[in-house]
Every structure is written in C-alpha cells, then in structure tokens.
Enzyme design. Structure first.
Site, mmCIF file in Angstrom:
data_model
loop_
_atom_site.group_PDB
_atom_site.id
_atom_site.type_symbol
_atom_site.label_atom_id
_atom_site.label_comp_id
_atom_site.label_asym_id
_atom_site.label_seq_id
_atom_site.Cartn_x
_atom_site.Cartn_y
_atom_site.Cartn_z
ATOM 1 N N GLY A 1 21.675 -23.100 -17.377
ATOM 2 C CA GLY A 1 23.073 -23.587 -17.704
ATOM 3 C C GLY A 1 23.019 -25.216 -18.257
ATOM 4 O O GLY A 1 22.114 -25.746 -18.034
ATOM 5 N N GLY B 1 21.018 -19.845 -15.190
ATOM 6 C CA GLY B 1 22.003 -19.252 -15.636
ATOM 7 C C GLY B 1 21.266 -17.754 -16.182
ATOM 8 O O GLY B 1 22.266 -16.809 -16.201
ATOM 9 N N GLU C 1 16.441 -25.380 -9.193
ATOM 10 C CA GLU C 1 17.660 -26.042 -8.888
ATOM 11 C C GLU C 1 17.428 -27.272 -7.918
ATOM 12 O O GLU C 1 17.981 -28.238 -7.948
ATOM 13 C CB GLU C 1 18.871 -25.327 -8.279
ATOM 14 C CG GLU C 1 19.451 -24.483 -9.600
ATOM 15 C CD GLU C 1 18.366 -23.343 -10.115
ATOM 16 O OE1 GLU C 1 18.747 -22.758 -11.117
ATOM 17 O OE2 GLU C 1 17.530 -22.950 -9.313
ATOM 18 N N ASP D 1 21.410 -20.924 -7.280
ATOM 19 C CA ASP D 1 23.034 -20.459 -7.516
ATOM 20 C C ASP D 1 22.791 -19.051 -8.011
ATOM 21 O O ASP D 1 21.846 -18.397 -8.061
ATOM 22 C CB ASP D 1 23.881 -21.402 -7.755
ATOM 23 C CG ASP D 1 23.812 -21.838 -9.159
ATOM 24 O OD1 ASP D 1 22.508 -21.764 -9.668
ATOM 25 O OD2 ASP D 1 24.799 -22.462 -9.848
#
Length: 409
Positions: free
Chosen positions: A79, A131, A154, A162
């Site tokens: 992302g 993402g 991350e 996430d």
C-alpha cells in the site's frame, strides 16, 4: 509485458486508469494497473476495488473473478505507506484526508474479498506484499509462480501485518507459531514455501499464466458461485491441460520454510503459548510476555544449542528481529492471540483498524519507520522504547463509535 486482453487495445483512455475491469462472458478480470509503483494500492485504487467487489458479487451472471497485476515485476507490492505517513505528519487542518482513511477503505475491500460468494482467483506472478496480500489471501484460489515473492514486512516500518493478517496468520496449517514467525520477521517466501504453508493453493509457471487466465475465462460459468470445490477442480484441470501445476517446476532449491519448521514450532511455538497463557491477565500482557519468551528462546538456541543449523537459524532470526520496531513486535504478538480468539474476519479487521489508527500518530514508530526505510532511506530508525503491557493495551481500546470500522453491504 502482461496486459489485460482487449481493454488497453479498445479504450486508450483506460491506460491511465489504475484499476481495470473487463467482463469476458461470466468472468470478471480485474487488473491492478500501476506498474511504475509495482501496483501498490493507494486510496483511489482501494476505493475502486472495494466498489467492484461489491458490484460483481451482486451480479448473478458473474461466476468468477480473476485478479492480477500489470507489468512483469509485481502482483501488488503493498500500500501507499509513504502517502499515509505524509498525511500523518501534516497539520490536521491541512489534510485532504485523515491518515487512517486509507486503512478504512482498504480493510473494507479486504473484507469483501473474504465474504463474497463470488469465487476469486488471484494470479501471483511477482511481488506480493502488504496490500497485495489483503487483496488476495482471503480469496479462494491463489496461484504462485517461480517469480512469486511474498512477504508481510510491516514490523520493519513500525506497523503490523494488517489487511486481515490477525485472522489468517494464526490459522495457517502449521499452527500459530508459523503465523507468528512470518508476522514478526517479515520473511520472504517463494513458491515452494507458499505451498508448504498453505498460503498459495496452486502453482503455475509464469510463462503459462496468460494461457491459464484464458482457460479460466473460457470455463467460467455462474454455477461456480455455489461450489468452491468445482472452482478448485477447474483450476487444477486447467493447469493439468497446460502440463503445469507440479511444484518441481519451481526449481531445485529446497523449501526453506520446511527446513526451518522444527525450529519455528519449538521456539515460536513456545513463545506463542506464553502469549496465549498471559492473555487472560488483560490486554497487552500477551504481547509483552510472548516477545520476552521468544527473545529468551532465541538467545538460548543461539548460544547453547548443540545443533549447528539450529544455532545459525536462531542467530539469523535474532539479527532480523533486532531491526524491527519493538512496539510492532509486541503489537503483532498480541494481535495474533486476539485474532485466534476472534471468530470472524470482521472482528479481526475492526481490531486492526483500531491498531492502525493509533499506529499512525505523528510521534509513533510508523512515521519513523517509513522515514528510515522509504523516505530518507538511511535504514536507521529511532524506535520508541518497548511498551509496557499497559501502554500496549491502549492500542486495542475501542474507538469512538463514529470512528469504528464498518463494512459495505
């Protein structure tokens, strides 16, 4: 270069679109069309993807959704975390959108991937990170190739794995220890690793993926919506007809994840059990206790083990974890226990949104981690001190009801 058939030829203005949708019979082919940025998702792309998934799921004439990335390098490399960081450090009065709004829309999209009745086939022909994982891992079929490189890194930027990682990571076929290992270390996985862990469902050489896509489109029908087994059988039959699908086609390299499995299950397994056992003490205690047990286990293996390969693996893992945000390591460990106890993807994503909103505060590790890795690129983050259980618990507290994540029906 891999391009969606027809779309770019017939409609030149679509070349500027970041997400392309093409209906071919009963199949919907969606292409992430941002190859210059490795198809990384931004707010505009996430919004469009969410809306497409809602629309196509309501269309009973659509039997299959195929997702791929444009270009030769990436399915989707994550992302737009630099954009989120820029919003986080900007004066609130000058922001076009709050930093957490990207997470809100992205997680709404990830939830649709998970709950849609429309079966999804994702063609992982290159880099799959962040993402890109959320856009595909919750779907029915994930096809890896010899070019696939998968990671959830991350913790290296002061965030946590996430996009629903709290749901699928502790439920991997080799147990929550595997999810904890992948989530904390951000280890890069390749085709053999992905199949071994159950993250990828099928294998196809990258040169045959365009033909696989054509066969899937040809054999798609609305009836596929009611039978996941039929979809899996169809994918296997298509691969067989191409002479593909054998993992031996991925090369002679051993499966690194399989080789490390005994060490992962012992050391990360013990650490996860410690986290799980401390969960009832209250929010934050699982993350603190789990990481403490993990570091102790790695230290013992690195300095006292008679097994040279185990000792080397432990030392390498220690080195990896030393570069990660101490807050992220504890946050991820805590959220994996929460995720295993939560029964639905909705609950997990709502929890992750709370964590995400609080992680993007201007003085937090996310802003510093993105700066060090992706902005200034000095790779010298100044992490905050490891949080106490009480400090960690604040990330998990409910938001104001108007701020909580809701989903699109």
């Amino acid at each position: 270069m891999w391009r969606p058939r027809g779309a770019l030829r017939s409609l030149s203005n679509m070349a500027e679109e970041l997400v392309l949708r093409e209906r071919l019979g009963s199949a919907c082919v969606v292409t992430l069309n941002n190859p210059a940025k490795l198809n990384a998702l931004n707010l505009r792309m996430a919004t469009k993807l969410r809306d497409i998934w809602v629309e196509e799921d309501k269309d009973d004439s659509c039997g299959l959704l195929i997702l791929k990335g444009a270009g030769e390098k990436a399915f989707c490399a994550g992302g737009d975390v630099v954009g989120v960081r820029n919003s986080a450090i900007r004066d609130p009065s000058e922001r076009e959108v709050a930093p957490e709004e990207f997470f809100r829309v992205e997680y709404q999209f990830d939830q649709r991937v998970a709950v849609n009745t429309l079966p999804q086939v994702s063609l992982w022909h290159g880099i799959v990170m962040g993402g890109g994982v959320g856009a595909s891992v919750h779907g029915l079929v994930r096809v890896a190739s010899e070019k696939t490189m998968f990671a959830m890194p991350e913790t290296q930027i002061g965030l946590f794995p996430d996009v629903g990682g709290s749901f699928w990571m502790p439920r991997l076929m080799h147990g929550p220890a595997m999810g904890m290992y992948l989530g904390l270390t951000g280890t890069r996985l390749f085709a053999k690793d992905l199949l071994f862990a159950g993250i990828a469902t099928h294998y196809c050489p990258v040169e045959l993926m365009p033909r696989l896509e054509e066969l899937l489109v040809e054999r798609s029908s609305p009836e596929l919506r009611s039978s996941p087994e039929a979809v899996n059988d169809m994918v296997a039959e298509c691969l067989s007809s191409l002479g593909a699908g054998a993992i031996s086609q991925a090369g002679d390299e051993p499966c690194a994840l399989e080789s490390a499995l005994p060490f992962i299950q012992e050391i990360f397994g013990d650490a996860f059990h410690s986290a799980f056992d401390n969960f009832e003490r209250g929010p934050g205690h699982a993350g603190v206790a789990g990481v403490e047990a993990l570091l102790d286990g790695l230290d013992a293996a690195a300095s006292q083990s008679d097994d040279a390969s185990k000792q080397q693996w432990a030392q390498s893992t220690q080195s990896t974890l030393s570069r990660m945000s101490p807050t992220s390591l504890r946050l991820t460990t805590e959220y994996l226990v929460h995720g295993l106890k939560h029964s639905s993807i909705d609950e997990c994503l709502q929890m992750e949104f709370r964590l995400g909103k609080r992680s993007v505060e201007p003085d937090g590790d996310f802003v510093e981690g993105v700066r060090a890795l992706l902005v200034d690129k000095d790779k010298k983050p100044n992490w905050r001190a490891p949080p106490s259980a009480e400090e960690l618990a604040l990330f998990f507290a409910p938001l104001d009801p108007s701020d909580e994540l809701t989903f699109i029906s």
